[in-house]
Motif scaffolding. Structure first.
Motif, PDB file in Angstrom:
ATOM      1  N   ALA A 678       2.826  -1.059   9.505  1.00  0.00           N
ATOM      2  CA  ALA A 678       2.358  -1.110  10.902  1.00  0.00           C
ATOM      3  C   ALA A 678       2.260  -2.576  11.268  1.00  0.00           C
ATOM      4  N   ARG A 679       2.745  -2.970  12.476  1.00  0.00           N
ATOM      5  CA  ARG A 679       2.845  -4.390  12.823  1.00  0.00           C
ATOM      6  C   ARG A 679       1.635  -4.873  13.609  1.00  0.00           C
ATOM      7  N   ASN A 680       0.755  -3.957  13.929  1.00  0.00           N
ATOM      8  CA  ASN A 680      -0.478  -4.392  14.574  1.00  0.00           C
ATOM      9  C   ASN A 680      -1.588  -3.386  14.290  1.00  0.00           C
ATOM     10  N   GLY A 681      -2.777  -3.710  14.692  1.00  0.00           N
ATOM     11  CA  GLY A 681      -3.939  -2.888  14.368  1.00  0.00           C
ATOM     12  C   GLY A 681      -3.852  -1.495  14.967  1.00  0.00           C
ATOM     13  N   ALA A 682      -3.461  -1.440  16.239  1.00  0.00           N
ATOM     14  CA  ALA A 682      -3.440  -0.151  16.913  1.00  0.00           C
ATOM     15  C   ALA A 682      -2.448   0.785  16.241  1.00  0.00           C
ATOM     16  N   GLU A 709     -11.409  -4.875  12.826  1.00  0.00           N
ATOM     17  CA  GLU A 709     -11.499  -3.896  13.913  1.00  0.00           C
ATOM     18  C   GLU A 709     -10.679  -2.644  13.561  1.00  0.00           C
ATOM     19  N   ALA A 710      -9.428  -2.906  13.124  1.00  0.00           N
ATOM     20  CA  ALA A 710      -8.539  -1.799  12.783  1.00  0.00           C
ATOM     21  C   ALA A 710      -9.142  -0.967  11.651  1.00  0.00           C
ATOM     22  N   ALA A 711      -9.689  -1.666  10.644  1.00  0.00           N
ATOM     23  CA  ALA A 711     -10.278  -0.953   9.500  1.00  0.00           C
ATOM     24  C   ALA A 711     -11.435  -0.084   9.961  1.00  0.00           C
ATOM     25  N   THR A 712     -12.242  -0.633  10.858  1.00  0.00           N
ATOM     26  CA  THR A 712     -13.400   0.130  11.347  1.00  0.00           C
ATOM     27  C   THR A 712     -12.941   1.384  12.075  1.00  0.00           C
ATOM     28  N   ARG A 713     -11.899   1.219  12.867  1.00  0.00           N
ATOM     29  CA  ARG A 713     -11.414   2.412  13.612  1.00  0.00           C
ATOM     30  C   ARG A 713     -10.847   3.458  12.673  1.00  0.00           C
TER      31      ARG A 713
END
Ligand code: ADP
Length: 904
Positions: A678-682, A709-713
């Motif tokens: 994946a190339r970005n968090g979203a 942030e990504a990990a939290t989501r």
């Protein structure tokens, strides 16, 4: 006013001193007077007594003489009768002479004349008729015999008709055949004599004969009774010839009255004349004298009391004034003045006292002034010190800020350098797949070598930055010591050979063992020492040796790196361990380097509680000795050569940099795992929601949505199983660690990614689809422990504990934050400990461990570090509690994933 005060004092009741003086003087006067009077009375009593006794003796003696004279007169008269020899006078002559004598001397009652043979010749009597020439033989009579023996005979007293005392008196005449004249003498005359003796007013005299029989007494009756007084001790003593006592004798008389008694002896008769005076009369003058003296004593005593009263007041009142004055001065009344006007030493003392009070007042005023001055000086000094302290504090803050900026700068620079380097190194590693030509291989080697040099440089700077920021912590585990040393030697040996140097490795058999320590840091130190040895040795060789010394619970490693190189001047032996120091400037030019290697090596050694020392002489090579204590390995499992993974994992690789993505994917594939990118968090969140992953490898710094942030989501997605999230970053600053901890991420892999490090990091990933897969990353909560607790206590009890922990931990976090804000180390450590304990109750291991670490590290933490630790704990607690909430809440139905999905 003082005068009034003083007069007031005069009226105060007399004190103890006053009473003391009064009693003393009175007692003294009384004693003196009493002694004087006593002596006086005593001596006059004695004298009176002597006088009385002497007087009485006189009277007795005079009476005795009179009695003696009376008897001797009668004796002379009857001698006159026998003056003529019998042949010259007839009986008739004798009778006539006798009659004449009777007429002349009324005391003579009867006269008898005996011839020398004791025959009665004439008898003339007042009571019977005269008898002449009867010749009655009276030679056996005591009177006749007594007169013949001693010319004169005094017979015993006898009573005639019990009324009158008589005595027989006989004398012997002269010539060849002397006749004897016997007279019966009436002693009544003596009675009259005795009765006529006046002894004082009530005294008396009496006479006893030589047998102790009373013959004359003023009262007739005792005499008539012929009382025998020889039984009385004083009479007995007198009869035995003991003289009368000088002061007379005190005794009881016949009537039982106490009397003063004395006596005199009548010469020739041996009779005793006693004179007695009643004591009451004898001592009356003495008692009168005592009475007079006592009266005088009382009068004088009263006078003495009055005088002493006056004297005591004179003495005690000024002293009282002095006492009260001293008390007032003691209580701070320095205006006090005494007015003592006695005109003596007391007045002088009062004046001295007043002067002293005046001095004291002056001194006090001076002292107060000085205190005020000193206080203002101290206040100034304090303000100055505070100002200096503020300046120092500002300077310190500036220095701390500068230091932090430096560390941040170094971290950012390292990170920015590492990202492209990561790519370069990764691609270089991938290129070496065996299909290259010789030239390409050489170029590749050169490129790799340059890359490694760069990485080493960046590593050094990064490491230094971390050490500076005190962020470096040991990461310990079990490992084979011999393998570690051999690997390092293997790595460096080619370099040595490349320079034409020999390279000896001599490991003692004791080194072939498993130990517990930080292999990465130890390896780094060894590589640095060996690298330097190779670098600074133009000819000769390098030797590496190692031994282990076993202690109870630890193994002491002694590793020695020896070379035959250029050596180091003695003055540089210590300095080369300092930051950015090289032994010689020319060295920097010839050999390059940063001068940081040894500084880092020594810091790391110290971090491991070891020692790094040097022995060297210029031109003769150097010897570096590393001594490090290592723990004993807990188990037989140790890091060895790489083995294929036990299970193929599905890994989601998240990175905004395409090169890194490619390198990462290649490494994962080489490690035997499957990768999605994946190339970005979203995109990562979306992908994680749509596919099951064992591990998410998350880059930290990404545009739009960063790694945390990504990990939290992802965490918030209802995933079963929840993938393990590993962060990849070169940023090891405390704030980053804090954020990671808050998101529940504890595993971090540093960039550039090395195959071994990545393998190690994902090795612990939970097996996909395992029945007891955890709901949240294992680092936050020990699910086994929680499950056990649940079984043991029951769901409702766990729910209560859960609630309790929520409240307690919230309060403890508030306390920790407050303690950290003021840098109260003790409280911070205490609350951290409490929080850790509370967290461990429900298996919140991540929070528990961090609490414990912070608790131990608190004493050496600065204020900002304390605050940062508090924030970190708060974030970690938040994450842990929400993880726990999730674990204890019923599992909701899986929602449909949304958001951008990556191309791979
Ligand atoms: P550098 O990166 O410059 O090598 P180091 O801290 O590792 O930095 O070394 C500091 C200095 O110590 C070197 O520049 C060198 O002058 C000296 N030095 C270190 N090891 C040796 C050695 N084995 N022989 C001679 N000099 C050495």
């Amino acid at each position: 006013m003082n005068e009034q005060v003083d007069q007031g004092h005069l009226r105060t009741p007399p004190g103890r001193l006053f009473r003391k003086y009064l009693y003393s003087i009175v007692a003294l006067a009384f004693a003196a007077l009493a002694i004087n009077t006593g002596f006086d009375v005593w001596f006059s009593y004695r004298e009176q007594k002597q006088l009385l006794a002497a007087n009485q003796r006189e009277q007795a003696a005079s009476a005795a003489i009179q009695i003696g004279q009376f008897i001797s007169q009668i004796e002379t008269q009857i001698r006159w009768l026998s003056r003529l020899p019998p042949e010259l006078s007839t009986n008739e002559d004798v009778r006539l002479n006798a009659i004449r004598l009777l007429r002349l001397s009324p005391a003579i009652a009867e006269i008898t004349e005996l011839d020398s043979k004791g025959r009665e010749q004439v008898r003339v009597s007042r009571r019977v008729a005269d008898r002449v020439g009867s010749n009655v033989d009276q030679s056996s009579f005591a009177a006749f015999r007594g007169a013949n023996e001693s010319r004169a005979y005094y017979g015993p007293v006898y009573f005639f008709g019990d009324t009158e005392p008589f005595m027989t008196l006989a004398t012997r005449g002269s010539g060849r055949a002397p006749n004897v004249v016997i007279a019966e003498v009436n002693l009544r005359f003596i009675w009259d004599l005795v009765a006529g003796i006046r002894v004082g007013n009530t005294g008396k005299a009496y006479v006893v004969d030589r047998l102790g029989v009373l013959i004359a007494h003023p009262d007739l009756w005792p005499a008539l009774r012929r009382s025998d007084l020889s039984g009385q001790p004083d009479v007995r003593a007198a009869l035995d010839g003991v003289g009368p006592p000088a002061g007379g004798l005190i005794k009881e008389d016949l009537s039982g009255q106490r009397v003063l008694s004395t006596y005199a002896t009548v010469p020739s008769l041996g009779w005793l004349v006693f004179v007695e005076l009643p004591l009451s009369e004898a001592y009356a003058p003495i008692y009168a004298s005592i009475g007079r003296s006592t009266f005088l004593l009382i009068v004088l005593l009263a006078f003495a009391a009055l005088v002493s009263l006056w004297l005591s007041r004179r003495m005690a009142v000024p002293i009282q004034m002095l006492t009260q004055g001293a008390r007032r001065i003691g209580s701070g009344d320095l205006e006090q003045r005494l007015a003592i006007k006695t005109g003596d030493e007391l007045e002088a003392l009062g004046d001295q006292f007043n002067r002293m009070a005046a001095h004291l007042r002056e001194s006090y005023a001076t002292l107060e002034r000085k205190v005020i001055e000193r206080t203002s000086e101290l206040e100034k000094a304090r303000d100055h010190a505070l100002a200096e302290h503020d300046a120092a504090e500002r300077a310190r803050s500036v220095a701390v800020a500068a230091n932090e900026t430096k560390s941040r700068f170094l971290a950012v620079v390292s990170h920015e350098l590492r990202t492209p380097l990561n790519g370069v190194m990764g691609v270089l590693q991938l290129l070496d797949d065996g299909g290259l030509s010789e030239v390409q291989r050489r170029h590749l080697a050169t490129a790799a070598a340059s890359g490694e040099t760069l990485i080493a440089l960046v590593d050094a700077i990064l490491e230094y930055a971390r050490l500076e920021a005190s962020a470096e912590a040991l990461e310990t585990r079990d490992f084979r010591l011999d393998q570690l040393i051999e690997t390092a030697a293997d790595l460096m040996r080619p370099q040595a050979f490349g320079k034409g140097l020999s390279f000896d490795l001599a490991c003692d058999p004791s080194v072939a063992t498993s130990v517990h320590g930080d292999p990465v840091r130890l390896n780094r130190i060894l590589l640095n020492l060996i690298g330097n040895a190779i670098k600074f040795t133009p000819s000769g060789g390098i030797s590496v040796s190692a031994t282990i010394e076993r202690r109870d619970d630890q193994a002491l490693l002694r590793a020695i790196v020896r070379d035959t190189g250029i050596g180091i001047a003695p003055d540089m032996h210590e300095r080369i361990f300092e930051d950015f120091v090289q032994a010689d400037d020319s060295i920097a030019r010839r050999f390059g380097g940063t001068g940081l290697g040894l500084a880092i090596a020594r810091r790391l050694t110290h971090l491991m509680r070891g020692e790094l020392t040097l022995e060297s002489t210029p031109g003769n090579g150097s010897v570096f000795t590393l001594v490090v204590p290592l723990g004993n390995a807990a188990s037989g499992t140790v890091q060895g050569a790489m083995t294929p993974p036990s299970r193929r994992l599905h890994v989601l690789l998240v990175d905004d940099d395409p090169v890194n993505c490619e390198v990462g994917e290649a490494i994962l594939v080489r490690l035997g795992h499957r990768a999605a990118i994946a190339r970005n968090g979203a995109a990562a969140v979306a992908l994680a929601g749509s596919q099951p992953f064992d591990v998410v490898l998350m880059d930290l710094h990404m545009p739009d949505m960063d790694g945390v942030e990504a990990a939290t989501r992802i965490r918030q997605l209802p995933l079963r199983p929840m993938p393990r999230i590993i962060v990849v970053t070169a940023d090891a600053s405390p704030s980053t660690r804090e954020r990671l901890a808050a998101a529940g991420i504890t595993t971090v892999v540093s960039k550039p990614i090395l195959i071994s490090a990545l393998r190690e990091a994902i090795e612990d990933a939970p097996e996909h689809g395992a029945p007891d897969a955890p709901l949240v990353p294992g680092a936050l909560i020990d699910r086994h422990f929680l499950a056990d607790q649940k079984e043991l206590l029951g769901a409702s009890q766990i729910a209560k504990l859960h609630h309790l922990l929520k409240e307690t931990s919230e309060k403890l976090i508030a306390d920790i934050t407050a303690a950290a804000a003021i840098g109260d180390h003790r409280q911070l450590a205490r609350f951290a400990h409490q929080l850790g304990s509370a967290a461990s109750a429900l298996g919140l291991v991540g929070l528990f461990e961090r609490c414990r670490e912070i608790e131990l590290a608190v004493p050496s933490m600065s204020l900002p570090e304390c605050q940062s630790a508090a924030r970190e704990l708060a974030a970690l607690r938040e994450a842990s509690m929400s993880a726990l909430d999730e674990m204890l809440a019923p599992v909701p139905a899986s929602p449909q994933p949304k958001g951008e999905v990556g191309s791979h």
